[in-house]
Scaffold this motif. Structure first.
Motif, PDB file in Angstrom:
ATOM      1  N   ARG A   1       0.812  -1.213   0.000  1.00 26.97           N
ATOM      2  CA  ARG A   1       0.000   0.000   0.000  1.00 26.97           C
ATOM      3  C   ARG A   1       0.843   1.260   0.000  1.00 26.97           C
ATOM      4  O   ARG A   1       0.352   2.333  -0.335  1.00 26.97           O
ATOM      5  N   ARG A   2       2.109   1.143   0.414  1.00 28.20           N
ATOM      6  CA  ARG A   2       2.988   2.322   0.391  1.00 28.20           C
ATOM      7  C   ARG A   2       3.851   2.247  -0.856  1.00 28.20           C
ATOM      8  O   ARG A   2       4.784   1.459  -0.942  1.00 28.20           O
ATOM      9  N   ILE A   3       3.551   3.079  -1.825  1.00 23.86           N
ATOM     10  CA  ILE A   3       4.205   3.039  -3.137  1.00 23.86           C
ATOM     11  C   ILE A   3       4.875   4.377  -3.401  1.00 23.86           C
ATOM     12  O   ILE A   3       4.258   5.437  -3.254  1.00 23.86           O
ATOM     13  N   PHE A   4       6.138   4.320  -3.797  1.00 17.57           N
ATOM     14  CA  PHE A   4       6.889   5.514  -4.179  1.00 17.57           C
ATOM     15  C   PHE A   4       6.990   5.545  -5.701  1.00 17.57           C
ATOM     16  O   PHE A   4       7.083   4.506  -6.344  1.00 17.57           O
ATOM     17  N   ILE A   5       7.001   6.758  -6.259  1.00 17.77           N
ATOM     18  CA  ILE A   5       7.089   6.885  -7.713  1.00 17.77           C
ATOM     19  C   ILE A   5       7.846   8.163  -8.061  1.00 17.77           C
ATOM     20  O   ILE A   5       7.607   9.227  -7.470  1.00 17.77           O
ATOM     21  N   LEU A   6       8.781   8.036  -9.008  1.00 19.10           N
ATOM     22  CA  LEU A   6       9.579   9.163  -9.476  1.00 19.10           C
ATOM     23  C   LEU A   6       9.843   8.999 -10.967  1.00 19.10           C
ATOM     24  O   LEU A   6       9.801   7.877 -11.488  1.00 19.10           O
ATOM     25  N   PRO A   7      10.138  10.102 -11.673  1.00 18.54           N
ATOM     26  CA  PRO A   7      10.483   9.975 -13.100  1.00 18.54           C
ATOM     27  C   PRO A   7      11.818   9.251 -13.266  1.00 18.54           C
ATOM     28  O   PRO A   7      12.725   9.377 -12.445  1.00 18.54           O
ATOM     29  N   THR A   8      11.926   8.479 -14.326  1.00 21.53           N
ATOM     30  CA  THR A   8      13.192   7.856 -14.692  1.00 21.53           C
ATOM     31  C   THR A   8      14.037   8.860 -15.474  1.00 21.53           C
ATOM     32  O   THR A   8      13.629   9.999 -15.703  1.00 21.53           O
ATOM     33  N   ARG A   9      15.213   8.433 -15.886  1.00 23.80           N
ATOM     34  CA  ARG A   9      16.044   9.309 -16.719  1.00 23.80           C
ATOM     35  C   ARG A   9      15.346   9.636 -18.028  1.00 23.80           C
ATOM     36  O   ARG A   9      15.392  10.769 -18.512  1.00 23.80           O
ATOM     37  N   ALA A  10      14.673   8.628 -18.596  1.00 26.18           N
ATOM     38  CA  ALA A  10      13.895   8.882 -19.811  1.00 26.18           C
ATOM     39  C   ALA A  10      12.752   9.840 -19.532  1.00 26.18           C
ATOM     40  O   ALA A  10      12.411  10.696 -20.372  1.00 26.18           O
ATOM     41  N   GLY A  11      12.145   9.720 -18.354  1.00 31.89           N
ATOM     42  CA  GLY A  11      11.062  10.638 -17.995  1.00 31.89           C
ATOM     43  C   GLY A  11      11.545  12.069 -17.854  1.00 31.89           C
ATOM     44  O   GLY A  11      10.835  13.010 -18.256  1.00 31.89           O
ATOM     45  N   MET A  12      12.733  12.253 -17.275  1.00 31.00           N
ATOM     46  CA  MET A  12      13.284  13.596 -17.160  1.00 31.00           C
ATOM     47  C   MET A  12      13.586  14.186 -18.533  1.00 31.00           C
ATOM     48  O   MET A  12      13.337  15.379 -18.784  1.00 31.00           O
ATOM     49  N   GLY A  13      14.120  13.340 -19.437  1.00 32.59           N
ATOM     50  CA  GLY A  13      14.356  13.826 -20.797  1.00 32.59           C
ATOM     51  C   GLY A  13      13.062  14.182 -21.504  1.00 32.59           C
ATOM     52  O   GLY A  13      13.002  15.167 -22.259  1.00 32.59           O
ATOM     53  N   PHE A  14      12.012  13.384 -21.268  1.00 37.19           N
ATOM     54  CA  PHE A  14      10.706  13.686 -21.871  1.00 37.19           C
ATOM     55  C   PHE A  14      10.154  15.005 -21.337  1.00 37.19           C
ATOM     56  O   PHE A  14       9.593  15.805 -22.093  1.00 37.19           O
ATOM     57  N   ALA A  15      10.324  15.244 -20.030  1.00 36.21           N
ATOM     58  CA  ALA A  15       9.863  16.509 -19.456  1.00 36.21           C
ATOM     59  C   ALA A  15      10.627  17.692 -20.051  1.00 36.21           C
ATOM     60  O   ALA A  15      10.035  18.748 -20.350  1.00 36.21           O
ATOM     61  N   ALA A  16      11.947  17.531 -20.247  1.00 36.94           N
ATOM     62  CA  ALA A  16      12.725  18.608 -20.855  1.00 36.94           C
ATOM     63  C   ALA A  16      12.265  18.878 -22.280  1.00 36.94           C
ATOM     64  O   ALA A  16      12.193  20.038 -22.726  1.00 36.94           O
ATOM     65  N   LEU A  17      11.916  17.813 -23.016  1.00 34.47           N
ATOM     66  CA  LEU A  17      11.410  17.984 -24.373  1.00 34.47           C
ATOM     67  C   LEU A  17      10.096  18.766 -24.365  1.00 34.47           C
ATOM     68  O   LEU A  17       9.881  19.650 -25.215  1.00 34.47           O
ATOM     69  N   LEU A  18       9.218  18.479 -23.419  1.00 38.98           N
ATOM     70  CA  LEU A  18       7.949  19.208 -23.330  1.00 38.98           C
ATOM     71  C   LEU A  18       8.191  20.694 -23.044  1.00 38.98           C
ATOM     72  O   LEU A  18       7.490  21.556 -23.588  1.00 38.98           O
ATOM     73  N   VAL A  19       9.160  20.970 -22.175  1.00 39.32           N
ATOM     74  CA  VAL A  19       9.466  22.377 -21.874  1.00 39.32           C
ATOM     75  C   VAL A  19       9.941  23.098 -23.124  1.00 39.32           C
ATOM     76  O   VAL A  19       9.536  24.235 -23.419  1.00 39.32           O
ATOM     77  N   VAL A  20      10.826  22.449 -23.902  1.00 40.44           N
ATOM     78  CA  VAL A  20      11.326  23.071 -25.135  1.00 40.44           C
ATOM     79  C   VAL A  20      10.184  23.299 -26.117  1.00 40.44           C
ATOM     80  O   VAL A  20      10.071  24.379 -26.741  1.00 40.44           O
ATOM     81  N   LEU A  21       9.303  22.321 -26.283  1.00 37.88           N
ATOM     82  CA  LEU A  21       8.165  22.484 -27.182  1.00 37.88           C
ATOM     83  C   LEU A  21       7.231  23.597 -26.706  1.00 37.88           C
ATOM     84  O   LEU A  21       6.697  24.374 -27.516  1.00 37.88           O
ATOM     85  N   TRP A  22       7.036  23.685 -25.401  1.00 37.68           N
ATOM     86  CA  TRP A  22       6.155  24.738 -24.872  1.00 37.68           C
ATOM     87  C   TRP A  22       6.747  26.124 -25.101  1.00 37.68           C
ATOM     88  O   TRP A  22       6.034  27.059 -25.483  1.00 37.68           O
ATOM     89  N   LEU A  23       8.081  26.265 -24.915  1.00 39.09           N
ATOM     90  CA  LEU A  23       8.719  27.560 -25.178  1.00 39.09           C
ATOM     91  C   LEU A  23       8.607  27.930 -26.653  1.00 39.09           C
ATOM     92  O   LEU A  23       8.383  29.103 -27.008  1.00 39.09           O
ATOM     93  N   GLY A  24       8.751  26.936 -27.531  1.00 37.00           N
ATOM     94  CA  GLY A  24       8.593  27.230 -28.960  1.00 37.00           C
ATOM     95  C   GLY A  24       7.168  27.643 -29.286  1.00 37.00           C
ATOM     96  O   GLY A  24       6.952  28.545 -30.123  1.00 37.00           O
ATOM     97  N   ALA A  25       6.190  26.973 -28.639  1.00 33.36           N
ATOM     98  CA  ALA A  25       4.792  27.338 -28.888  1.00 33.36           C
ATOM     99  C   ALA A  25       4.504  28.757 -28.420  1.00 33.36           C
ATOM    100  O   ALA A  25       3.792  29.517 -29.082  1.00 33.36           O
ATOM    101  N   VAL A  26       5.076  29.149 -27.265  1.00 30.18           N
ATOM    102  CA  VAL A  26       4.878  30.511 -26.755  1.00 30.18           C
ATOM    103  C   VAL A  26       5.555  31.524 -27.663  1.00 30.18           C
ATOM    104  O   VAL A  26       4.999  32.599 -27.977  1.00 30.18           O
ATOM    105  N   ASN A  27       6.757  31.198 -28.104  1.00 33.16           N
ATOM    106  CA  ASN A  27       7.524  32.147 -28.914  1.00 33.16           C
ATOM    107  C   ASN A  27       6.861  32.396 -30.265  1.00 33.16           C
ATOM    108  O   ASN A  27       6.844  33.543 -30.763  1.00 33.16           O
TER     109      ASN A  27
END
Length: 289
Positions: A1-27
């Protein structure tokens, strides 16, 4: 019942990709870019939920562990079960930075996984803390739950290597042996029983895919062999245990009837077979000289 969850290295890279895409969309004020960012973020959020659900409600139990010799690796069989009626793929067991191969638990059923633990010393080995881990689906998130089971596995002493002197054989009823089944004249076959010495098995019948049979001999029964702790006076305690372990294995391999005498009044009457072998080795593993 006690479950921990965190992004993996691939998840962190995916999050960075989303940030870059969002900045491009804003720009560039590009609505299609906004749509792509929000679509990918929604998919990642769904993966987060499913990664958590892959562990939520999972049952973990012990399925057994076979004894090992000191210096080997103990393999605890872990039973992973589902009671929520959903399939649980990509489950691994993690301990001390090492993880086993992935296992899949069918909906409403159970599956076994192996937890390997080094066994450097004889005695009773406990696996300690380990984790059940999953990265399903997509591998963007890693969910895990720590377990502290009260399991154990017997670790036999390491048998002495190389040539060793033979133990002193003493007949239980005086010198020589007693009339009965022995190792002199072939007297027929009987159905194989657990504990029969391998050299007495009729391997030709086994090769012909027939039921295993054991050769029976008539003659003089061999003397019963006593393996005695006190007969090894002068040796270090662990060296004595290694020598006695080697003697037990050799006697069982030869099909001899043997007993064991240890300090503290521990005496195992002469016998043979897999169960007797385990009782002798278990007594050696647990002995505190």
């Amino acid at each position: 019942r006690r479950i921990f969850i965190l992004p993996t290295r691939a998840g962190m890279g995916f999050a960075a990709l989303l940030v870059v895409l969002w900045l491009g969309a804003v720009n560039y004020s590009n609505n299609l870019a906004y749509l792509l960012v929000f679509l990918l973020a929604g998919a990642a959020n769904a993966m987060l939920l499913h990664t958590f659900r892959n562990l939520s409600g999972l049952t973990v139990g012990r399925a057994g562990a076979d004894p090992v010799f000191a210096g080997g690796v103990a393999r605890f069989r872990v039973r992973l079960g589902d009671t929520a009626g959903r399939q649980r793929p990509d489950l691994v067991l993690g301990r001390a930075g090492e993880e086993t191969g992935p296992r899949q638990v069918p909906a409403g059923q159970a599956s076994e996984a192996l937890l390997e633990v080094p066994a450097p010393r004889r005695g009773v080995l406990r696996p300690g803390r380990f984790a059940v881990v999953t990265r399903f689906p997509g591998g963007l998130f890693r969910a895990w739950s720590w377990l502290h089971p009260d399991w154990s596995c017997v670790v036999y002493p390491r048998p002495e290597g190389g040539p060793v002197p033979d133990p002193v054989a003493a007949a239980a009823d005086g010198e020589g042996g007693q009339a009965g089944s022995g190792d002199e004249d072939f007297n027929g076959l009987r159905r194989y029983q657990a504990g029969d010495p391998p050299r007495h098995v009729a391997w030709r019948l086994v090769a012909r895919e027939q039921d295993p049979q054991t050769k029976v001999f008539a003659g003089q029964a061999p003397s019963r062999l006593w393996l005695d702790w006190d007969s090894l006076a002068g040796m270090e305690p662990e060296a004595r245990l290694s020598r006695l372990c080697r003697w037990v294995l050799d006697a069982e391999h030869r099909g001899q009837v043997y007993g064991l005498r240890l300090p503290g009044g521990v005496t195992l009457e002469p016998d043979r077979g897999a169960d007797h072998r385990h009782r002798c080795l278990d007594a050696l593993a647990r002995l505190e000289p």
